[in-house]
Design a protein around this motif. Structure first.
Motif, short mmCIF file in Angstrom:
data_model
loop_
_atom_site.label_atom_id
_atom_site.label_comp_id
_atom_site.label_asym_id
_atom_site.label_seq_id
_atom_site.Cartn_x
_atom_site.Cartn_y
_atom_site.Cartn_z
N ILE A 39 0.89 -1.17 0.00
CA ILE A 39 0.00 0.00 0.00
C ILE A 39 0.92 1.22 0.00
O ILE A 39 1.68 1.43 0.95
CB ILE A 39 -0.88 0.04 1.27
CG1 ILE A 39 -1.64 -1.28 1.46
CG2 ILE A 39 -1.84 1.22 1.22
CD1 ILE A 39 -2.24 -1.43 2.86
N VAL A 40 0.87 1.98 -1.07
CA VAL A 40 1.75 3.15 -1.18
C VAL A 40 0.91 4.40 -0.92
O VAL A 40 -0.20 4.54 -1.46
CB VAL A 40 2.40 3.22 -2.59
CG1 VAL A 40 3.38 4.39 -2.67
CG2 VAL A 40 3.09 1.90 -2.91
N GLY A 44 -1.40 11.73 2.21
CA GLY A 44 -2.59 11.25 2.91
C GLY A 44 -3.46 10.31 2.11
O GLY A 44 -4.46 9.80 2.62
N LEU A 45 -3.11 10.07 0.84
CA LEU A 45 -3.94 9.21 -0.02
C LEU A 45 -3.21 7.92 -0.39
O LEU A 45 -1.97 7.87 -0.36
CB LEU A 45 -4.32 9.95 -1.30
CG LEU A 45 -5.07 11.28 -1.13
CD1 LEU A 45 -5.34 11.91 -2.50
CD2 LEU A 45 -6.39 11.09 -0.37
N ILE A 46 -3.98 6.92 -0.77
CA ILE A 46 -3.40 5.68 -1.30
C ILE A 46 -3.11 5.92 -2.79
O ILE A 46 -4.02 6.25 -3.56
CB ILE A 46 -4.37 4.50 -1.12
CG1 ILE A 46 -4.60 4.24 0.38
CG2 ILE A 46 -3.85 3.25 -1.82
CD1 ILE A 46 -5.69 3.22 0.68
N THR A 47 -1.85 5.79 -3.17
CA THR A 47 -1.50 6.04 -4.57
C THR A 47 -1.28 4.75 -5.36
O THR A 47 -1.37 4.75 -6.58
CB THR A 47 -0.23 6.92 -4.67
OG1 THR A 47 0.80 6.28 -3.93
CG2 THR A 47 -0.50 8.30 -4.11
N ARG A 48 -0.94 3.67 -4.66
CA ARG A 48 -0.81 2.36 -5.30
C ARG A 48 -1.29 1.31 -4.32
O ARG A 48 -1.04 1.41 -3.13
CB ARG A 48 0.66 2.05 -5.67
CG ARG A 48 1.37 3.08 -6.52
CD ARG A 48 0.86 3.11 -7.95
NE ARG A 48 0.97 1.83 -8.65
CZ ARG A 48 2.07 1.38 -9.26
NH1 ARG A 48 3.18 2.11 -9.25
NH2 ARG A 48 2.07 0.23 -9.90
N PHE A 49 -1.94 0.27 -4.82
CA PHE A 49 -2.32 -0.88 -3.97
C PHE A 49 -2.34 -2.10 -4.85
O PHE A 49 -3.05 -2.13 -5.86
CB PHE A 49 -3.69 -0.65 -3.33
CG PHE A 49 -4.21 -1.87 -2.61
CD1 PHE A 49 -3.49 -2.46 -1.58
CD2 PHE A 49 -5.43 -2.44 -2.98
CE1 PHE A 49 -3.96 -3.59 -0.92
CE2 PHE A 49 -5.92 -3.58 -2.32
CZ PHE A 49 -5.18 -4.14 -1.29
N GLY A 50 -1.55 -3.08 -4.51
CA GLY A 50 -1.52 -4.30 -5.30
C GLY A 50 -0.45 -5.23 -4.79
O GLY A 50 0.16 -4.98 -3.74
N SER A 380 -12.06 1.43 2.16
CA SER A 380 -11.39 0.37 1.41
C SER A 380 -10.01 0.88 1.01
O SER A 380 -9.69 2.06 1.17
CB SER A 380 -12.20 -0.03 0.17
OG SER A 380 -12.19 1.01 -0.78
N LEU A 381 -9.21 -0.04 0.46
CA LEU A 381 -7.83 0.31 0.13
C LEU A 381 -7.68 0.71 -1.33
O LEU A 381 -6.62 0.58 -1.93
CB LEU A 381 -6.90 -0.87 0.48
CG LEU A 381 -6.95 -1.29 1.95
CD1 LEU A 381 -6.09 -2.54 2.19
CD2 LEU A 381 -6.47 -0.17 2.86
N MET A 382 -8.76 1.21 -1.89
CA MET A 382 -8.78 1.61 -3.30
C MET A 382 -7.80 2.77 -3.54
O MET A 382 -7.69 3.67 -2.70
CB MET A 382 -10.18 2.13 -3.59
CG MET A 382 -10.73 1.83 -4.94
SD MET A 382 -12.54 1.91 -4.84
CE MET A 382 -12.85 3.50 -4.11
N VAL A 383 -7.15 2.74 -4.70
CA VAL A 383 -6.28 3.87 -5.07
C VAL A 383 -7.11 5.15 -5.15
O VAL A 383 -8.21 5.15 -5.72
CB VAL A 383 -5.57 3.58 -6.42
CG1 VAL A 383 -4.89 4.83 -6.96
CG2 VAL A 383 -4.56 2.46 -6.24
N GLY A 384 -6.59 6.20 -4.56
CA GLY A 384 -7.31 7.48 -4.51
C GLY A 384 -8.01 7.70 -3.19
O GLY A 384 -8.35 8.83 -2.85
#
Ligand code: GUN
Ligand code: ZN
Length: 442
Positions: A39-40, A44-50, A380-384
């Motif tokens: 999780i990048v 303050g936001l998630i920019t990558r998840f995978g 959720s861990l969605m990007v954005g």
């Protein structure tokens, strides 16, 4: 390590992560399970998840990666209904709702005209929820605007996204807790101007419940909501049989409890109705049609003997309702959303409706966010999305460890965490990409 006083712009967390792309009550493919995820986070936001091995190579080599090799990571918990001002009376013996309100709650809430008391309680509340992995909550304050200022100021300091409001009450409570329709309106507008949409704070117009507001005050609440689009409505409905009968006697012209709120324009997307135990099928259909949501608060419902929420009725019908989970402290008995999932499972089990771990975790994360209409930002861990997440430790206690070792799937591990877990199982809580709580450093 970064130099003292400067935070790295990009942070990353590695471990087994679970999330949702939708609602697992309707979409069996909505569950996301990545055994070794990255999780990048930035700003303050998630920019990558995978998967870690797909993302690692794309990051600059100096990015600090925190690795939790034996953990389970999910979005920060969303507590859809709580009263921070009732922390001090949690576990009060022996009464049902209306007596409990009179003997314990209304006495305690009178202390919150004192800003210093409100501030220290708010600080203690945030310590507790972050220790429990909760990063967003829909919170009742008291009738005093000071109690709202204290809560939002503490939330701003911690960086959390909170939904809260001043309680509106102009009858059937002790004098020091009463406002008037006009004063409640003005004070709420002042608080909306100070806090709504400021940073991560969001305002909820908060009539306590139908019995403590006159028709004039409920009308003012509806007007407030209409005048300030984007604000929420937060109240209680059909929690207790005696309460429901009382509402019918106070509002004889209305078709029932829910219709009181409907009549005054208080239903719609962004309306959170706590409990909803003693609803009719027609009331449930109306909640669904208006896009309102139920906060199911099982530890409270069991503690006060209020009744058993019908998860099956809410979810297995032509028009399923938005449902999230609430701790409802201080009638609820735990600030842990894991403990709340545990009791939600048992309440539904009494109706022969076992709720899977995938669904329980959904209710405690993205389900609560969707109930608020905030599932494009949290849950959720969605990007954005905003980078709020919790690191759970399946080995937190000897009991949990021996049971977790035998889990043969992610779903089984999640179920064991929800049934045996509590605050001890929270290893770390991240708010906006930064650790806000770390158990082993606390
Ligand atoms: N109904 C009205 N006020 C309250 C409250 O403070 N707690 C609960 N559980 N129900 C309520
Ligand atoms: Zn409540």
């Amino acid at each position: 390590m970064s130099a003292v006083g400067t935070e790295p712009k990009v942070t990353a967390v590695r471990g087994h992560a679970v999330s949702y792309s939708g609602d697992p009550f309707v979409d069996p493919d909505a569950f996301v399970d990545i055994a070794d995820a990255l999780i990048v986070c930035a700003d303050g936001l998630i920019t990558r998840f995978g998967p870690y091995d797909q993302i690692r190579g794309t990051l600059p080599p100096d990015v600090e990666i925190r690795h939790y090799p034996d953990a389970l990571i999910c979005a920060g918990f969303v507590d859809l209904h709580a009263h921070y001002v009732q922390m001090g009376i949690i576990g009060a013996f022996g009464s049902e709702l209306l007596e409990w309100l009179t003997h314990h709650t209304f006495r305690e809430e009178q202390r919150f005209g004192d800003l210093a008391h409100a501030r220290s309680t708010a600080a203690a509340y945030f310590d507790e929820i972050l220790r429990n992995g909760t990063t967003t909550a829909a919170v009742f304050c008291t009738v005093h605007p000071e109690s709202v200022d204290a809560l939002f100021a503490e939330s701003a300091r911690r960086g959390t996204r909170m939904i809260a409001g001043k309680v509106l009450m102009d009858r059937n409570a002790p004098d020091p807790l009463l406002d008037t329709a006009a004063r409640g309106y003005e004070e709420s507008e002042g608080l909306i101007a100070r806090w709504h949409g400021v940073g991560r704070q969001l305002y909820a117009v908060t009539p306590r419940f139908a019995p403590t507001s006159t028709p004039a005050q409920l009308e003012a609440a509806g007007a407030l909501r209409a005048r300030h689009p984007g604000t929420f409505v937060h109240t209680h409905v059909s929690e207790n049989v005696a309460e429901t009968a009382w509402v019918r006697s106070l509002f004889p012209d209305r078709a029932g409890y829910l219709d009181v709120y409907d009549h005054f324009g208080l239903l719609g997307p962004g309306t959170i109705l706590a409990h909803g135990i003693h609803l009719t099928d027609a009331e449930r259909a109306r909640i669904a049609a208006t896009g309102s949501a139920i906060a199911h608060c099982p530890t409270s419902n069991l503690f006060l003997g209020s009744g058993l929420f019908g998860m099956r009725d809410a979810k297995e019908c032509a028009a399923p309702l938005h449902v999230g989970l609430g701790t409802d402290i201080g009638a609820g008995t735990s600030l842990s959303m894991l403990a709340t999932m545990n009791e939600a499972y048992k309440v539904a089990a009494l109706d022969s409706y076992p709720v899977s771990a995938v669904r329980l975790f959904y209710l405690a994360t993205r389900g609560g966010a969707a109930a608020l209409g905030l599932d494009d930002r949290i849950g959720s861990l969605m990007v954005g999305n905003e980078a709020d997440f919790v690191v759970l430790d399946p080995n937190a206690t000897p009991m949990l460890a021996q049971r977790s070792r035998r889990a043969e799937s992610t779903e089984e591990l999640m179920f064991v965490m929800s049934i045996l877990g509590d605050d001890r199982a929270v290893a770390a809580t991240y708010v906006a990409g930064r650790p806000a709580y770390e158990r082993d450093r606390a």
